[in-house]
Design a protein around this motif. Structure first.
Motif: not given
Ligand SMILES: *Cc1c(COP(=O)(O)O)cnc(C)c1O
Length: 418
Positions: A56, A60, A81, A222, A226
């Motif tokens: 995380f 990644r 993250w 990200e 997310q």
């Protein structure tokens, strides 16, 4: 992975093995894009595969970064993250049903700049360089100082002597050689460039080093991943928001967000291209001015704003930053220092996210966009908060109000709340 550079001004293609920073034709203005091999990426990884990753952090997304064996060179600090919050209180206040806040102040040195510095330090280790240098208004330097300390690499950092104390404290405590320049950020930038050429130090200067934007792109990647988690979908395509609000100084963050989105679009991993909404302080608005005038030509300003992190006479990534907004169909907005200060307070009270002035500027810009009718109430929007309020408590204290001084007795408390 094979990759090459391309000059943002003339389109010339350059080999990273022979070109370290900028297009030789355009000198220090010849900022470079990194062109990736999307076929190779698609053969190696996918949104589903990445979503299963247990790492995380920005790493990644290692397969989307121009660095082989990235995890071998990555400094061991947890960057990225950062949380994406549904902003229900502010949403209700502004009449927006799908507003999110991404708190990048939650990075190890408390700003978005950790994304760029982590990647540049990894790159520096892969290149085998010894000393890294950067100019900074404070955060880029603090991030480099921290990430380089994590990798046990020496740094030389040039900051204006007027940088907020907390940022200078970070530089010093991480053990950097700190040059407090008796001038502004633009002078520190040029001095750092000259010093890196003279002494052979590896230069992280924003945008001048092509890898800062590659580190920064992890934020928009990200966001899309997310957002998909929020919507509960787990598919081959991530859900990109309709708009992203971000503050702009040099224009490297917004260019990085755009690069991440362009990578995802080229891979077919997002369903739409978000509109990028750039927010500048009205006393430091060179990108806004160029966008408004319909040109890419950046005219320097004499920057004055209390939001030190977005105070820049000459935005070093200005051309790309103007393109990012124009080509995504977004807009530039400007906000006053008073609006920024009020935004620090209102954001903290509504969503408990404490931003430094440059971070809160994005929120001030969102308020303005709503007032000007630039956004629809049901659009999915992300407001990116780029730095922690603990970086600059002097500014926060101007709008925080006062405590009540009392004697240590219950009687005094009763009187005070009376
Ligand atoms: C650097 C910075 C910005 C602006 O990024 P640019 O790439 O200079 O446009 C915004 N907010 C914070 C907190 C920063 O440190």
């Amino acid at each position: 992975m094979d990759y090459h550079f391309q000059c943002t001004l003339c389109g010339d293609e350059l080999d990273p093995r022979t070109t370290r920073y900028v297009c030789p034709k355009h000198g220090d203005d010849g900022i470079l894009d990194t062109i990736l091999d999307y076929k190779a990426i698609a053969a190696k990884t996918s949104p589903q595969k990445i979503s299963d990753a247990r790492d995380f952090s920005i790493w990644r997304y290692a397969d989307l970064l121009p660095l082989d064996d990235a995890t071998k060179f990555a400094p061991p600090l947890a960057v990225g993250w950062t949380p994406l919050y549904r902003a229900r209180t502010i949403g209700a206040q502004l009449g927006l049903s799908n507003l999110y806040i991404k708190d990048d102040g939650r990075n190890p040195t408390a700003s978005f700049k950790d994304r760029a510095s982590a990647f540049v330090v990894a790159k520096a280790r892969a290149l085998g360089v010894e000393i890294i240098t950067t100019a900074s208004t404070g955060n880029a330097g603090a991030a480099l100082a921290g990430l380089a300390a994590a990798a046990q690499m020496p740094t030389v950092i040039f900051v204006p002597e007027t940088a907020p104390q907390a940022k200078i404290a970070q530089l010093l405590i991480f053990g950097s050689r700190v040059m407090l320049v008796t001038g502004n950020y633009d002078q520190a930038f040029d001095l750092c460039l000259a010093a890196s050429k003279e002494f052979g130090w590896y230069c992280r200067n924003t945008a001048y080093n092509p890898y800062t934007v590659e580190g920064k792109k992890t934020a928009s990647i990200e966001i899309c991943e997310q957002m998909s988690a929020v919507s509960g979908q787990r598919s081959a395509v991530w859900s990109a928001p309709d708009r992203i609000f971000v503050s702009v100084g040099d224009g490297n963050i917004i260019s990085g967000l755009w690069k991440g989105l362009r990578d995802l679009a080229a891979l077919g991993w997002i369903d739409q291209m978000p509109k990028l909404m750039g927010v500048q302080a009205d006393g430091s608005a060179a990108c806004y001015n160029a966008w408004k005038a319909g040109t890419e030509k950046i005219t320097p300003v004499g920057a004055t704003t209390l939001a030190d992190s977005i105070s820049a006479d000459i935005p070093r990534d200005g051309v790309r930053a103007v393109r990012a907004v124009r080509e995504t169909g977004g807009a530039y907005l400007t906000v006053s220092d008073d609006e920024i200060l009020a935004a620090i307070r209102d954001l903290a009270r509504a969503e408990a996210v404490f931003a430094e002035p440059a971070g809160a500027a994005a929120y001030a810009g969102l308020i303005k966009a709503v007032k000007q009718g630039l956004v629809k109430s049901d659009e999915t929007m992300v407001c990116l908060i780029t730095g922690s309020g603990l970086k600059d408590i002097k500014s926060a204290m101007r709008v925080a109000g006062e405590g009540t001084r009392i004697e240590p007795t219950l009687e005094a408390v009763r009187k005070a709340i009376g």
